[in-house]
Design a protein around this motif. Structure first.
Motif, PDB file in Angstrom:
ATOM      1  N   GLU A 308      -3.711   2.184   3.626  1.00 36.04           N
ATOM      2  CA  GLU A 308      -2.870   1.187   2.946  1.00 36.04           C
ATOM      3  C   GLU A 308      -1.991   1.839   1.886  1.00 36.04           C
ATOM      4  OE1 GLU A 308      -5.702  -2.829   3.254  1.00 36.04           O
ATOM      5  OE2 GLU A 308      -5.615  -1.677   1.389  1.00 36.04           O
ATOM      6  N   ALA A 309      -2.565   2.762   1.116  1.00 33.04           N
ATOM      7  CA  ALA A 309      -1.783   3.436   0.077  1.00 33.04           C
ATOM      8  C   ALA A 309      -0.652   4.243   0.696  1.00 33.04           C
ATOM      9  CB  ALA A 309      -2.692   4.345  -0.759  1.00 33.04           C
ATOM     10  N   PHE A 310      -0.916   4.862   1.825  1.00 33.96           N
ATOM     11  CA  PHE A 310       0.119   5.654   2.486  1.00 33.96           C
ATOM     12  C   PHE A 310       1.320   4.784   2.843  1.00 33.96           C
ATOM     13  CE2 PHE A 310       1.994   7.570   6.344  1.00 33.96           C
ATOM     14  CZ  PHE A 310       2.317   8.824   5.837  1.00 33.96           C
ATOM     15  N   VAL A 311       1.065   3.574   3.299  1.00 33.73           N
ATOM     16  CA  VAL A 311       2.157   2.658   3.643  1.00 33.73           C
ATOM     17  C   VAL A 311       2.912   2.239   2.385  1.00 33.73           C
ATOM     18  CG1 VAL A 311       2.688   0.367   4.561  1.00 33.73           C
ATOM     19  CG2 VAL A 311       1.022   1.822   5.733  1.00 33.73           C
ATOM     20  N   ARG A 312       2.194   2.008   1.297  1.00 31.99           N
ATOM     21  CA  ARG A 312       2.824   1.512   0.073  1.00 31.99           C
ATOM     22  C   ARG A 312       3.613   2.596  -0.659  1.00 31.99           C
ATOM     23  NH1 ARG A 312      -2.641  -1.829  -1.496  1.00 31.99           N
ATOM     24  NH2 ARG A 312      -2.263  -3.609  -0.119  1.00 31.99           N
ATOM     25  N   LEU A 313       3.244   3.848  -0.464  1.00 29.68           N
ATOM     26  CA  LEU A 313       4.011   4.934  -1.071  1.00 29.68           C
ATOM     27  C   LEU A 313       5.382   4.998  -0.414  1.00 29.68           C
ATOM     28  CD1 LEU A 313       1.196   7.634  -1.193  1.00 29.68           C
ATOM     29  CD2 LEU A 313       2.306   6.600  -3.189  1.00 29.68           C
ATOM     30  N   LYS A 314       6.421   5.101  -1.212  1.00 31.79           N
ATOM     31  CA  LYS A 314       7.785   5.052  -0.678  1.00 31.79           C
ATOM     32  C   LYS A 314       8.479   6.411  -0.716  1.00 31.79           C
ATOM     33  CE  LYS A 314       7.328   0.664  -0.056  1.00 31.79           C
ATOM     34  NZ  LYS A 314       7.040   0.182   1.312  1.00 31.79           N
ATOM     35  N   GLY A 315       7.850   7.396  -1.366  1.00 35.29           N
ATOM     36  CA  GLY A 315       8.472   8.712  -1.454  1.00 35.29           C
ATOM     37  C   GLY A 315       8.565   9.374  -0.090  1.00 35.29           C
TER      38      GLY A 315
END
Length: 352
Positions: A308-315
């Motif tokens: 989930e965090a990977f999806v939310r990271l936008k960099g």
């Protein structure tokens, strides 16, 4: 029999009764008394120098840490601040990671978060998404002042519950140039929603809030907090496998048992979940533009937190590494699966 995991039992890593604050050793933390003997749950590496240090966060809490430095240092080096897991202390997992990275040429510091271990703060063994995020930034304050550290090349490693805190810190602290999380938990999401595989209903969440706020009243009347209690001495039965994995790590003397750790002693205060329930840790992680490496075990019950965090990271410099066959606690101390070489390469590539 279907097992219903309550938020208190799961998050506070507890399966037994209550303990009062008076039963916690070293309760007066005004002047930190740091253990000078090597009491880590991992062997000392000869080519790494070690010393105890202290620093203060912006809330005025004095934190204790183990500083690890390569034996042969030349010029200014990159540095890493390391913390976690949730319920652990620096003598267990974070110190293991820190020493391993120091052996690879970094100045590293594994610290006890506020209210835990050898660090200060009252009441003992409580957690806060705000204060514990600040602890990472305070660690950066300290590392940036060391003459052997290049203040423009500092990163963080957050393990388990402190993985979420590390990402939160990276979202606000621009001095953090690269972030690694290992077997990350998003404590806010878990405490508010339950697990993805055992979601909490709105009615259950309300009951949890009622119970915890009733505990606040009880604590106010008693003049001290109650604790959920740490893991029992005997192996629990009729619990999910991941709870057995936790028990095996925290209660095995050869792996992780140390009486200063919340999970090995009192557990957390019963009111610890309140601020996490109301303060989402991942709200602004999309603001992170520096490199992030998320590491998780393929078989970990918590794997979805990193996904989930990977999806939310936008960099445009984010990486998700899934370790084949590994469970959650394998990334605590299983040297066959912890990808130290990949972590080393990630930081050397991005802290330059």
């Amino acid at each position: 029999m279907k097992i219903r995991l309550t938020i208190i039992a799961v998050i506070l890593l507890s399966l037994c009764g209550t303990v009062t604050a008076k039963e916690i050793e070293n309760n007066d933390m005004d002047n930190l008394k740091l253990t000078q003997v090597w009491d880590k749950k991992f062997p000392k590496i000869d080519k790494v120098n070690h010393r105890k240090v202290t620093f203060t966060n912006r809330f005025g809490i004095e934190l204790a840490a183990d500083l690890y430095e390569p034996e042969d240092m030349s010029g200014k080096l990159s540095a890493l601040a390391v913390a976690g897991p949730f319920g652990a202390v620096k003598e267990q997992v974070s110190g293991r990671y820190a020493q391993a990275m120091a052996e690879r040429g970094f100045v590293t510091m594994a610290f006890d978060p506020s209210f835990t271990g050898e660090s200060g703060g009252e009441p003992r063994n409580t957690a806060s998404p705000d204060i514990n995020t600040e602890d990472f930034s305070a660690a950066i304050d300290y590392l940036a002042t060391l003459p052997e550290v290049d203040a423009d090349r500092i990163g963080v490693i957050g393990i388990c519950g402190w993985g979420g805190m590390a990402l939160n810190a990276a979202a606000i602290d621009t001095r953090i140039k690269a972030t690694v999380t290992s077997t990350m938990y998003n404590m806010s999401e878990q405490m508010h929603n339950g697990y993805q595989f055992a979601p909490m209903s709105a009615a259950d969440l309300h009951k949890t809030k009622v119970a915890i706020n009733a505990q606040r009243t009880a604590d106010a009347i008693a003049g001290k907090p109650e604790y959920v209690g740490g893991f029992p001495k005997e192996c629990p039965v009729d619990v999910p496998q991941f709870m057995l994995d936790y028990w095996d790590f925290y209660m095995s003397p050869e792996r992780g048992y140390i009486d200063r750790a919340p999970a090995c002693s009192t557990g957390w205060t019963k009111t610890t979940p309140l601020s996490f329930i109301n303060t989402p840790l991942d709200t602004f992680i999309g603001d992170i533009i520096t490199p992030v490496l998320l590491i998780h075990g393929e078989k970990a019950h918590s794997r979805y937190f990193s996904e989930e965090a990977f999806v939310r990271l936008k960099g445009d410099n984010k990486h998700l590494m899934i370790i084949p066959g590994a469970n959650h606690t394998d990334l605590y101390d299983n040297l066959d699966v912890i990808p130290y070489d990949d972590i080393e390469q990630f930081f050397k590539s991005n802290l330059k």
